[in-house]
Design a protein around this motif. Structure first.
Motif, PDB file in Angstrom:
ATOM      1  N   LEU A  97      -1.353   0.022   6.494  1.00  0.00           N
ATOM      2  CA  LEU A  97      -0.803   0.633   5.336  1.00  0.00           C
ATOM      3  C   LEU A  97       1.252   1.222   5.448  1.00  0.00           C
ATOM      4  O   LEU A  97       1.640   0.516   6.622  1.00  0.00           O
ATOM      5  CB  LEU A  97      -0.453   2.996   6.386  1.00  0.00           C
ATOM      6  N   ALA A  98       1.695   1.210   4.073  1.00  0.00           N
ATOM      7  CA  ALA A  98       2.658   0.651   3.680  1.00  0.00           C
ATOM      8  C   ALA A  98       3.577   1.796   3.072  1.00  0.00           C
ATOM      9  O   ALA A  98       2.294   2.826   2.689  1.00  0.00           O
ATOM     10  CB  ALA A  98       3.428  -0.778   2.687  1.00  0.00           C
ATOM     11  N   LEU A  99       4.407   2.510   4.227  1.00  0.00           N
ATOM     12  CA  LEU A  99       5.157   3.967   3.418  1.00  0.00           C
ATOM     13  C   LEU A  99       6.671   3.455   3.261  1.00  0.00           C
ATOM     14  O   LEU A  99       7.172   2.907   4.440  1.00  0.00           O
ATOM     15  CB  LEU A  99       4.728   4.520   5.182  1.00  0.00           C
ATOM     16  N   THR A 133       1.644  -0.440  10.472  1.00  0.00           N
ATOM     17  CA  THR A 133       1.804   0.128   9.345  1.00  0.00           C
ATOM     18  C   THR A 133       3.385  -0.279   9.547  1.00  0.00           C
ATOM     19  O   THR A 133       3.929  -1.582  10.277  1.00  0.00           O
ATOM     20  CB  THR A 133       1.794   1.598  10.031  1.00  0.00           C
ATOM     21  N   THR A 134       4.245  -0.426   8.298  1.00  0.00           N
ATOM     22  CA  THR A 134       5.449  -0.877   8.095  1.00  0.00           C
ATOM     23  C   THR A 134       5.662  -0.470   6.917  1.00  0.00           C
ATOM     24  O   THR A 134       5.207   0.494   5.933  1.00  0.00           O
ATOM     25  CB  THR A 134       4.587  -2.430   7.359  1.00  0.00           C
ATOM     26  N   ALA A 135       7.296  -0.177   7.261  1.00  0.00           N
ATOM     27  CA  ALA A 135       8.094   0.363   5.956  1.00  0.00           C
ATOM     28  C   ALA A 135       7.129  -0.823   4.565  1.00  0.00           C
ATOM     29  O   ALA A 135       7.170  -1.947   4.389  1.00  0.00           O
ATOM     30  CB  ALA A 135       9.778  -0.181   6.113  1.00  0.00           C
ATOM     31  N   GLY A 136       7.654  -0.103   3.413  1.00  0.00           N
ATOM     32  CA  GLY A 136       7.318  -0.729   2.091  1.00  0.00           C
ATOM     33  C   GLY A 136       6.713   0.531   1.211  1.00  0.00           C
ATOM     34  O   GLY A 136       6.637   1.772   1.423  1.00  0.00           O
ATOM     35  N   PRO A 137       6.577   0.033  -0.577  1.00  0.00           N
ATOM     36  CA  PRO A 137       6.009   1.191  -1.483  1.00  0.00           C
ATOM     37  C   PRO A 137       4.735   1.357  -1.153  1.00  0.00           C
ATOM     38  O   PRO A 137       4.371   0.692  -0.599  1.00  0.00           O
ATOM     39  CB  PRO A 137       5.869  -0.048  -2.331  1.00  0.00           C
ATOM     40  N   ASN A 139       1.490   1.762  -0.393  1.00  0.00           N
ATOM     41  CA  ASN A 139       0.094   1.435  -0.074  1.00  0.00           C
ATOM     42  C   ASN A 139      -0.358   1.247   0.762  1.00  0.00           C
ATOM     43  O   ASN A 139       0.004   0.806   1.738  1.00  0.00           O
ATOM     44  CB  ASN A 139       0.418  -0.248  -0.573  1.00  0.00           C
ATOM     45  N   LEU A 140      -2.092   1.009   0.311  1.00  0.00           N
ATOM     46  CA  LEU A 140      -2.945   1.982   1.185  1.00  0.00           C
ATOM     47  C   LEU A 140      -4.042   0.516   1.354  1.00  0.00           C
ATOM     48  O   LEU A 140      -4.521   0.451  -0.025  1.00  0.00           O
ATOM     49  CB  LEU A 140      -4.081   2.870   1.653  1.00  0.00           C
TER      50      LEU A 140
END
Lengths: 339, 339
Positions: A97-99, A133-137, A139-140
């Motif tokens: 998960l990029a959030l 999980t990571t920071a980013g645009p 994306n699942l």
């Protein structure tokens, strides 16, 4: 909140508290879940492992204002649908998960996302076993694991001339919702609600896929539309097909809501809609004509409607016909993610 | 080019043409690879399946101008490193790839990306079995599958008071490269080249992980730094550790290039670097003191250097010391992706 806190709060603890018997039963094949370098799974003896992976990107696969619970549902559903198309039963899944920063701090949104995801996971006894999980645009990316007895997978390359062509459920409604949400067509509120539910909360046909083991000669799930997805079966099996587009377009659920509506809703529109389709996540499958009754029985056992819409032929290509069997000439392109 | 063409050209055909014996041997456990709804894997009888998943995002895990081959290498390496930390051997992996439109049409870039990825895959007999491509901000999500004999996984929760604490290889160099590329420190060219190779092309310690089965009591791979990652072992095992930061910081490879260099390069800097570290993808592991010789023999068999840097103790917490065993007080935070 930190990556660790996010996983712990919205995924691990919530699953551990899941009340369903299925959620608990699923843990039998999970030796080690979230929290180590790898998850450990123990497939049953004699089983093969089925693996599939789908990535959902904001603006491409869903709108920025999508309901988070629906997004969670869909992200897992499209992966479970691939297991269904192989006849596999779910074992578990990973979620990466990029959030964007704002989403990573938005507890209600994360709560709804994991609610939608874990409710479907519990329903199919398919636990979250790990991820990232990571920071980013936004994306699942979900990878799902299933098992099935060795040699019994429903592959794309088994269709033979003379086989009947079947589809499950309803077709085309997800595409109509997408067109309406983009403003390309107008739908009355009731029709939009029905169509939108199909777009945002597809039903993976796992029970049907398992019931078709040993009966169907090939199968695929309908993610890109009947023309494109059936085309994969035809290419892999080196055969062609005659497809009754009127029988198929009768499976568009919202047609009933649109009798007398203004707009482009003529026969040709429905035929194109069902052919180009996309996002229905129903199964298209083939079976020998001699297995017709067995297909009906499997569908009944799985409580899933199925409809025969055509026949496999030796000559390559997809040949649409009307309900009387007369050839139709249409140009419809499958949805291609780089198209 | 279409999604289908991209996978076919840059991944499936290239792997099929891979000349190494290892790449061919890997196909034994792959019943069905790219091209159906799911891949089908057949783990050996009695084996458990190890699964891990990492997502790499542009601007977060790599710079926009990163060498594409190095990016391909690293995306798989960080996942293989998780298998190594469990003592598993690779079976295969899926790749989900979101590409901005310009990248999707950039054949040389895609070619380099898949070269870097598939070269490492071939080296470890770990084929690409499936995945997904889509338009979107650049994002690589790999899920890797491995197998290991049931009950032999190197977990995080097995460290016991009295165990020795070990690390493989070199530490801290990847962090130094990151700091230099961000402009936080200046490194002489030779030091930067050495450090950058560690950041961009980490070596997953698969042979060591397998050799440590039955010897190590716990293991983890060092992705976020010694303090953070060792902290996971300590928390899961409910123990503490005494860590010789001078022994650990002697493992920073580029220190040798920096003798007499100006900058912040004092003893305290080195101690903080090794503790905060990050991106080294070495293994940290514990083993009973009685297994000291067995650890040395396993490391030799795996052709991987290992260094003892501390000892597990009953009292919780991580206690850094200098080389003489005197306590050190430092404040160093592990890298957190939402920090």
């Amino acid at each position: 909140m930190s990556e660790f806190d996010l996983i712990e709060r919205f995924f691990r603890q919530k699953w551990a508290a899941a009340p369903t018997q299925q959620a608990q039963a699923a843990t039998d094949s999970i030796v080690l879940g979230i929290g180590d370098d790898c998850a450990l799974l123990q497939p049953a003896p004699g089983q093969q492992l089925a693996v599939s992976c789908d990535m959902l990107v904001e603006g491409r696969h869903f709108f920025a204002d999508v309901d988070a619970a629906a997004l969670g549902h869909k992200a897992l559903a499209v992966n479970l649908s691939d297991l269904a198309a192989m006849g596999a039963e779910p074992l578990g899944f990973t979620l990466a998960l990029a959030l964007p920063p704002a989403r990573a701090q938005d507890a209600p949104w994360l709560d709804a996302l994991s609610d939608g995801l874990l409710a479907l996971a519990a329903q199919h006894a398919c636990p979250l076993v790990g991820g990232d999980t990571t920071a980013g645009p936004l994306n699942l990316c979900i990878t799902v694991f299933g098992q099935l007895p060795a040699g019994q997978a429903l592959r794309r390359d088994g269709a033979r001339a003379g086989d009947e062509l079947w589809v499950s459920g309803t077709l085309g409604d997800a595409r109509l919702a997408l067109q309406a949400l983009r403003g390309d067509i107008a739908l009355p509120p009731a029709a939009l609600a029905t169509a939108r539910a199909r777009l945002e909360r597809p039903t993976p046909r796992l029970a049907l896929g398992r019931a078709l083991r040993g009966i169907a000669s090939s199968a695929i799930d309908l993610s890109d539309g009947l023309a494109g997805d059936l085309g994969h079966i035809l290419a892999a099996s080196r055969v062609g097909a005659c497809v009754d587009l009127d029988a198929a377009s009768n499976l568009i659920a919202v047609r009933a809501c649109l009798a007398g509506a203004s707009g482009p809703f003529g026969q040709d529109f429905w035929r194109r809609t069902v052919l180009a389709g996309g996002d229905d996540y129903e199964l298209a499958f083939t079976a020998p004509a001699a297995a017709h009754a067995a297909v009906r029985a499997a569908a009944q056992a799985a409580a899933t409607p199925v409809t025969r819409i055509g026949r496999i032929e030796a000559a390559p290509g997809l040949r649409p016909t009307d309900g009387a069997g007369q050839p139709l000439v249409l140009t419809a392109q499958s949805f291609d993610h780089f198209g």
